[in-house]
Design a protein around this motif. Sequence first.
Motif, mmCIF file in Angstrom:
data_model
loop_
_atom_site.group_PDB
_atom_site.id
_atom_site.type_symbol
_atom_site.label_atom_id
_atom_site.label_comp_id
_atom_site.label_asym_id
_atom_site.label_seq_id
_atom_site.Cartn_x
_atom_site.Cartn_y
_atom_site.Cartn_z
ATOM 1 N N UNK A 9 0.809 -1.213 0.000
ATOM 2 C CA UNK A 9 0.000 0.000 0.000
ATOM 3 C C UNK A 9 0.840 1.259 0.000
ATOM 4 N N UNK A 10 1.981 1.207 0.665
ATOM 5 C CA UNK A 10 2.820 2.386 0.771
ATOM 6 C C UNK A 10 4.263 1.943 0.896
ATOM 7 N N UNK A 11 5.150 2.591 0.171
ATOM 8 C CA UNK A 11 6.579 2.298 0.204
ATOM 9 C C UNK A 11 7.277 3.477 -0.462
ATOM 10 N N UNK A 12 8.452 3.867 0.009
ATOM 11 C CA UNK A 12 9.133 5.015 -0.593
ATOM 12 C C UNK A 12 9.366 4.885 -2.103
ATOM 13 N N UNK A 13 9.522 3.667 -2.602
ATOM 14 C CA UNK A 13 9.769 3.469 -4.040
ATOM 15 C C UNK A 13 8.499 3.224 -4.844
ATOM 16 N N UNK A 14 7.353 3.232 -4.190
ATOM 17 C CA UNK A 14 6.073 2.993 -4.861
ATOM 18 C C UNK A 14 5.592 4.306 -5.454
ATOM 19 N N UNK A 15 5.470 4.361 -6.785
ATOM 20 C CA UNK A 15 5.140 5.637 -7.420
ATOM 21 C C UNK A 15 3.750 5.695 -8.034
ATOM 22 N N UNK A 16 3.157 4.563 -8.337
ATOM 23 C CA UNK A 16 1.889 4.593 -9.064
ATOM 24 C C UNK A 16 0.764 3.894 -8.316
ATOM 25 N N UNK A 17 0.757 3.966 -6.999
ATOM 26 C CA UNK A 17 -0.313 3.341 -6.244
ATOM 27 C C UNK A 17 0.014 1.923 -5.840
ATOM 28 N N UNK A 18 -0.903 1.269 -5.126
ATOM 29 C CA UNK A 18 -0.664 -0.071 -4.586
ATOM 30 C C UNK A 18 -0.355 -1.097 -5.676
ATOM 31 N N UNK A 19 0.463 -2.082 -5.305
ATOM 32 C CA UNK A 19 0.803 -3.177 -6.209
ATOM 33 C C UNK A 19 0.628 -4.501 -5.479
ATOM 34 N N UNK A 20 0.466 -5.576 -6.250
ATOM 35 C CA UNK A 20 0.318 -6.908 -5.670
ATOM 36 C C UNK A 20 1.547 -7.734 -6.010
ATOM 37 N N UNK A 21 2.068 -8.429 -5.022
ATOM 38 C CA UNK A 21 3.185 -9.347 -5.202
ATOM 39 C C UNK A 21 2.735 -10.736 -4.776
ATOM 40 N N UNK A 22 3.421 -11.759 -5.291
ATOM 41 C CA UNK A 22 3.125 -13.130 -4.900
ATOM 42 C C UNK A 22 4.389 -13.770 -4.352
ATOM 43 N N UNK A 23 4.227 -14.661 -3.383
ATOM 44 C CA UNK A 23 5.374 -15.308 -2.766
ATOM 45 C C UNK A 23 4.972 -16.657 -2.203
ATOM 46 N N UNK A 24 5.989 -17.414 -1.807
ATOM 47 C CA UNK A 24 5.765 -18.657 -1.084
ATOM 48 C C UNK A 24 5.467 -18.318 0.373
ATOM 49 N N UNK A 68 -1.840 20.607 1.323
ATOM 50 C CA UNK A 68 -2.400 19.310 1.688
ATOM 51 C C UNK A 68 -1.815 18.899 3.039
ATOM 52 N N UNK A 69 -2.542 18.124 3.806
ATOM 53 C CA UNK A 69 -1.992 17.674 5.089
ATOM 54 C C UNK A 69 -0.767 16.791 4.863
ATOM 55 N N UNK A 70 0.143 16.806 5.821
ATOM 56 C CA UNK A 70 1.327 15.948 5.768
ATOM 57 C C UNK A 70 1.005 14.653 6.492
ATOM 58 N N UNK A 71 1.335 13.536 5.893
ATOM 59 C CA UNK A 71 1.146 12.234 6.533
ATOM 60 C C UNK A 71 2.480 11.806 7.132
ATOM 61 N N UNK A 72 2.442 11.421 8.405
ATOM 62 C CA UNK A 72 3.658 11.042 9.116
ATOM 63 C C UNK A 72 3.442 9.679 9.764
ATOM 64 N N UNK A 73 4.451 8.831 9.681
ATOM 65 C CA UNK A 73 4.426 7.524 10.339
ATOM 66 C C UNK A 73 5.509 7.550 11.418
#
Length: 169
Positions: A28-43, A70-75
């Motif tokens: 859903x969120x990652x510093x390298x994620x640029x175009x919205x959420x992505x799905x990965x598959x794994x064992x 815009x509001x700043x989002x902080x984790x």
Amino acid sequence: MGKRTVHVSDFSGKVVQSAAEVVRIVVLDHPDLVAGPVRLEAEPSEVESIDDAALDVAVVEIHDGQAGEAPRRVVLTASEFDALATDVPMAQLLRTAERVRPAKASRERVDYATLEHAGKPHRGRVTEEEAQVVRDHLDEVNKRLADDGLRQIDPADPEQATRYGFPTA
């Protein structure tokens, strides 16, 4: 002739033996994620440590009143956030605080008769305008679909040929 689907872990490149064993992870969120959420598959064994590595965090938005900003989002860690409450414990503060209702997401209608959206899978019927865009720009449409990880349009496929108005043999 039959078809066989082979699942490969996005993390390790290993073949996952059974489709029932495939674990899907939505980022859903990652510093390298640029175009919205992505799905990965794994064992399953590749993601066992995710729960152990999970952090207790607080995700907050800071609305500092700057016009047009815009509001700043902080984790931050939950313990760092909890330390901000000096009068009463954070747990009590959160229980008694004013509830905020999430803004309703406006569902814009997608115009599939544009080059930007033509050919994307959708439940509605294909209009003549969308079919015309697909026929006139098939290479561009298929490149965009492939880049988005979606199925491409094959004019030789009888179902797709009928759907998009390609000549059938």
